[in-house]
Motif scaffolding. Structure first.
Motif, PDB file in Angstrom:
ATOM      1  N   SER A 263       0.848  -1.183   0.000  1.00 37.95           N
ATOM      2  CA  SER A 263       0.000   0.000   0.000  1.00 37.95           C
ATOM      3  C   SER A 263       0.888   1.239   0.000  1.00 37.95           C
ATOM      4  O   SER A 263       2.112   1.142   0.170  1.00 37.95           O
ATOM      5  CB  SER A 263      -0.889   0.021   1.249  1.00 37.95           C
ATOM      6  OG  SER A 263      -0.094   0.203   2.420  1.00 37.95           O
ATOM      7  N   PHE A 264       0.277   2.415  -0.179  1.00 41.65           N
ATOM      8  CA  PHE A 264       1.047   3.648  -0.087  1.00 41.65           C
ATOM      9  C   PHE A 264       1.608   3.799   1.323  1.00 41.65           C
ATOM     10  O   PHE A 264       2.751   4.230   1.493  1.00 41.65           O
ATOM     11  CB  PHE A 264       0.178   4.861  -0.436  1.00 41.65           C
ATOM     12  CG  PHE A 264       0.922   6.158  -0.289  1.00 41.65           C
ATOM     13  CD1 PHE A 264       1.818   6.569  -1.261  1.00 41.65           C
ATOM     14  CD2 PHE A 264       0.740   6.951   0.824  1.00 41.65           C
ATOM     15  CE1 PHE A 264       2.529   7.753  -1.120  1.00 41.65           C
ATOM     16  CE2 PHE A 264       1.443   8.133   0.974  1.00 41.65           C
ATOM     17  CZ  PHE A 264       2.337   8.543   0.000  1.00 41.65           C
ATOM     18  N   ASN A 265       0.830   3.434   2.340  1.00 35.98           N
ATOM     19  CA  ASN A 265       1.324   3.507   3.723  1.00 35.98           C
ATOM     20  C   ASN A 265       2.563   2.628   3.904  1.00 35.98           C
ATOM     21  O   ASN A 265       3.509   3.013   4.583  1.00 35.98           O
ATOM     22  CB  ASN A 265       0.248   3.082   4.720  1.00 35.98           C
ATOM     23  CG  ASN A 265      -0.803   4.135   4.931  1.00 35.98           C
ATOM     24  OD1 ASN A 265      -0.617   5.297   4.601  1.00 35.98           O
ATOM     25  ND2 ASN A 265      -1.943   3.722   5.472  1.00 35.98           N
ATOM     26  N   ASP A 266       2.539   1.446   3.313  1.00 38.19           N
ATOM     27  CA  ASP A 266       3.681   0.541   3.394  1.00 38.19           C
ATOM     28  C   ASP A 266       4.907   1.186   2.743  1.00 38.19           C
ATOM     29  O   ASP A 266       6.019   1.129   3.276  1.00 38.19           O
ATOM     30  CB  ASP A 266       3.329  -0.786   2.714  1.00 38.19           C
ATOM     31  CG  ASP A 266       4.395  -1.853   2.861  1.00 38.19           C
ATOM     32  OD1 ASP A 266       5.054  -1.903   3.918  1.00 38.19           O
ATOM     33  OD2 ASP A 266       4.547  -2.655   1.921  1.00 38.19           O
ATOM     34  N   PHE A 267       4.718   1.826   1.600  1.00 35.92           N
ATOM     35  CA  PHE A 267       5.798   2.537   0.924  1.00 35.92           C
ATOM     36  C   PHE A 267       6.289   3.718   1.769  1.00 35.92           C
ATOM     37  O   PHE A 267       7.478   3.940   1.934  1.00 35.92           O
ATOM     38  CB  PHE A 267       5.314   3.035  -0.443  1.00 35.92           C
ATOM     39  CG  PHE A 267       6.177   4.102  -1.043  1.00 35.92           C
ATOM     40  CD1 PHE A 267       7.378   3.773  -1.641  1.00 35.92           C
ATOM     41  CD2 PHE A 267       5.784   5.428  -1.011  1.00 35.92           C
ATOM     42  CE1 PHE A 267       8.180   4.758  -2.208  1.00 35.92           C
ATOM     43  CE2 PHE A 267       6.575   6.417  -1.563  1.00 35.92           C
ATOM     44  CZ  PHE A 267       7.784   6.084  -2.160  1.00 35.92           C
ATOM     45  N   PHE A 268       5.358   4.466   2.332  1.00 32.53           N
ATOM     46  CA  PHE A 268       5.681   5.672   3.095  1.00 32.53           C
ATOM     47  C   PHE A 268       6.503   5.347   4.343  1.00 32.53           C
ATOM     48  O   PHE A 268       7.309   6.155   4.783  1.00 32.53           O
ATOM     49  CB  PHE A 268       4.373   6.380   3.489  1.00 32.53           C
ATOM     50  CG  PHE A 268       4.570   7.779   3.987  1.00 32.53           C
ATOM     51  CD1 PHE A 268       4.815   8.812   3.107  1.00 32.53           C
ATOM     52  CD2 PHE A 268       4.517   8.047   5.338  1.00 32.53           C
ATOM     53  CE1 PHE A 268       5.000  10.113   3.569  1.00 32.53           C
ATOM     54  CE2 PHE A 268       4.703   9.339   5.816  1.00 32.53           C
ATOM     55  CZ  PHE A 268       4.938  10.372   4.923  1.00 32.53           C
ATOM     56  N   THR A 269       6.314   4.157   4.889  1.00 31.78           N
ATOM     57  CA  THR A 269       7.033   3.756   6.106  1.00 31.78           C
ATOM     58  C   THR A 269       8.076   2.687   5.800  1.00 31.78           C
ATOM     59  O   THR A 269       8.374   1.841   6.640  1.00 31.78           O
ATOM     60  CB  THR A 269       6.050   3.243   7.177  1.00 31.78           C
ATOM     61  OG1 THR A 269       5.309   2.141   6.641  1.00 31.78           O
ATOM     62  CG2 THR A 269       5.094   4.336   7.614  1.00 31.78           C
ATOM     63  N   ARG A 270       8.650   2.727   4.607  1.00 34.08           N
ATOM     64  CA  ARG A 270       9.589   1.703   4.151  1.00 34.08           C
ATOM     65  C   ARG A 270      10.853   1.649   5.007  1.00 34.08           C
ATOM     66  O   ARG A 270      11.313   2.661   5.514  1.00 34.08           O
ATOM     67  CB  ARG A 270       9.958   1.949   2.690  1.00 34.08           C
ATOM     68  CG  ARG A 270      10.731   3.214   2.464  1.00 34.08           C
ATOM     69  CD  ARG A 270      10.728   3.618   0.992  1.00 34.08           C
ATOM     70  NE  ARG A 270      11.319   4.944   0.828  1.00 34.08           N
ATOM     71  CZ  ARG A 270      10.662   6.079   1.047  1.00 34.08           C
ATOM     72  NH1 ARG A 270       9.403   6.064   1.413  1.00 34.08           N
ATOM     73  NH2 ARG A 270      11.262   7.230   0.892  1.00 34.08           N
ATOM     74  N   ARG A 271      11.392   0.453   5.135  1.00 35.13           N
ATOM     75  CA  ARG A 271      12.655   0.232   5.857  1.00 35.13           C
ATOM     76  C   ARG A 271      13.813   0.428   4.889  1.00 35.13           C
ATOM     77  O   ARG A 271      13.723   0.090   3.719  1.00 35.13           O
ATOM     78  CB  ARG A 271      12.699  -1.169   6.448  1.00 35.13           C
ATOM     79  CG  ARG A 271      11.664  -1.385   7.552  1.00 35.13           C
ATOM     80  CD  ARG A 271      11.805  -2.748   8.183  1.00 35.13           C
ATOM     81  NE  ARG A 271      13.129  -2.970   8.759  1.00 35.13           N
ATOM     82  CZ  ARG A 271      13.498  -2.585   9.988  1.00 35.13           C
ATOM     83  NH1 ARG A 271      12.638  -1.971  10.755  1.00 35.13           N
ATOM     84  NH2 ARG A 271      14.710  -2.849  10.439  1.00 35.13           N
TER      85      ARG A 271
END
Length: 111
Positions: free
Chosen positions: A61-69
């Motif tokens: 998701s965009f949230n997953d991308f936004f909080t990427r490691r």
């Protein structure tokens, strides 16, 4: 900032709009998440070379991308005594003295 734009912002149903954008950001549907990720990458010059997952399609998701490691060692911390370290990519857009118990936080709004 024009007074018409400020008035428009004050009239927006902020809670509803925020909830709607939150639903879009959490969406795992490719036709929603992929354009958000590509537009954000382009607008802010984001490179995924430092990220653990280097392809935009690897994010659920965009949230997953936004909080990427990031990859281990991608950004070593400066250990100096007078160093401020931020856990995010960003910049300070406002700062100043607290006057009358108020500080301008963002977009001309005092807190």
């Amino acid at each position: 900032m024009s007074s018409g734009f400020v008035t428009f912002q004050k009239l927006l149903p902020k809670a509803l709009l925020s909830r709607f954008v939150g639903v879009l950001a959490a969406s795992e549907w490719g036709w929603i998440k992929t354009p958000f990720i590509h537009i954000f990458k382009r607008a802010y010059g984001i490179s995924l070379e430092e990220a653990e997952r280097t392809h935009p399609g690897d994010y659920k998701s965009f949230n997953d991308f936004f909080t990427r490691r990031l990859k281990d060692g991608a950004r070593p911390l400066d250990g100096g005594d007078n160093v401020l370290v931020s856990p995010v990519d960003g910049f300070v857009s406002e700062f100043g003295a607290i006057e009358d118990g108020k500080l301008m936080q963002a977009k001309g709004v005092y807190y």
